[in-house]
Design an enzyme around this catalytic site. Structure first.
Site, PDB file in Angstrom:
ATOM      1  N   HIS A 126      93.346  29.101 130.906  1.00 43.50           N
ATOM      2  CA  HIS A 126      92.333  30.160 131.068  1.00 43.50           C
ATOM      3  C   HIS A 126      92.802  31.460 130.412  1.00 43.50           C
ATOM      4  O   HIS A 126      92.025  32.121 129.719  1.00 43.50           O
ATOM      5  CB  HIS A 126      92.030  30.402 132.556  1.00 43.50           C
ATOM      6  CG  HIS A 126      90.958  29.526 133.105  1.00 43.50           C
ATOM      7  ND1 HIS A 126      89.801  30.036 133.637  1.00 43.50           N
ATOM      8  CD2 HIS A 126      90.862  28.180 133.211  1.00 43.50           C
ATOM      9  CE1 HIS A 126      89.033  29.039 134.045  1.00 43.50           C
ATOM     10  NE2 HIS A 126      89.660  27.906 133.808  1.00 43.50           N
TER      11      HIS A 126
ATOM     12  N   ARG B   5      90.941  33.277 127.137  1.00 47.46           N
ATOM     13  CA  ARG B   5      90.391  34.643 127.209  1.00 47.46           C
ATOM     14  C   ARG B   5      90.959  35.531 126.120  1.00 47.46           C
ATOM     15  O   ARG B   5      90.269  36.393 125.593  1.00 47.46           O
ATOM     16  CB  ARG B   5      90.704  35.272 128.575  1.00 47.46           C
ATOM     17  CG  ARG B   5      89.804  34.835 129.672  1.00 47.46           C
ATOM     18  CD  ARG B   5      89.933  35.702 130.901  1.00 47.46           C
ATOM     19  NE  ARG B   5      91.272  35.998 131.345  1.00 47.46           N
ATOM     20  CZ  ARG B   5      91.998  35.241 132.159  1.00 47.46           C
ATOM     21  NH1 ARG B   5      91.521  34.100 132.609  1.00 47.46           N
ATOM     22  NH2 ARG B   5      93.201  35.603 132.531  1.00 47.46           N
TER      23      ARG B   5
END
Length: 176
Positions: free
Chosen positions: A52, A56
């Site tokens: 994650h 990002r």
């Protein structure tokens, strides 16, 4: 840049809900806050968290808060900032594991969302579309998740259901 208003993003596992939420926040042009509720309790979860973060990229401020969601939002949300809460399902698990009352916490979150100074995007799993869980604990979690999702959906102006990476807007208002 778009006028982002608070949005609840629901979907199944691997539906693309986190990516959709990230895009909403990134497209706002506001300072980006990622409020993570996950804890790195094992190697697999550590790998998920790392994935994650890498996806990002730069430009996000990450706040890790597995339990005190409203307190963290109170401290970090505000004008000029957009907050992504990922995810309410892990937050609910953390609450139940800690012996806290999910109904009380959900109502507290809903009250906060009604007065939040800046946009908040909240991600959650829709767990009620599958098989009935085999165990009493599994059924209690599914039921608590359904109630939490209903409470949050009622508290925000926008709700999107994500399937195969595509949004189906269940409730939508335009930004100011």
């Amino acid at each position: 840049m778009s006028a982002l208003i608070s949005t609840f993003v629901l979907g199944g596992a691997r539906s693309g809900k986190s990516v959709f939420g990230e895009r909403l926040v990134a497209g706002s042009g506001l300072a980006r806050i990622y409020l993570a509720t996950a804890t790195a309790s094992d190697d697999e979860m550590s790998d998920r968290i790392a994935h994650h973060r890498a996806r990002r990229g730069d430009g996000w401020t990450t706040i890790e808060e597995p339990l005190g969601l409203v307190d963290a939002l109170t401290q970090h949300a505000g004008r000029g900032r957009a907050v992504l809460v990922d995810c309410l399902t892990l937050w609910l698990f953390n609450l139940m594991e800690a012996g806290r009352d999910p109904e009380v916490e959900a109502k507290r979150l809903a009250r906060y969302l009604g007065v939040a100074a800046g946009p908040i995007v909240l991600v959650s799993n829709e767990v009620g579309l599958g098989l009935v869980p085999e165990t009493p604990l599994g059924r209690a979690f599914r039921d608590a998740q359904g109630r939490l999702n209903q409470t949050v959906a009622a508290a925000v102006p926008n709700v999107a259901f994500i399937a195969a990476g595509l949004p189906l807007w269940l409730k939508r208002q335009t930004g100011e």
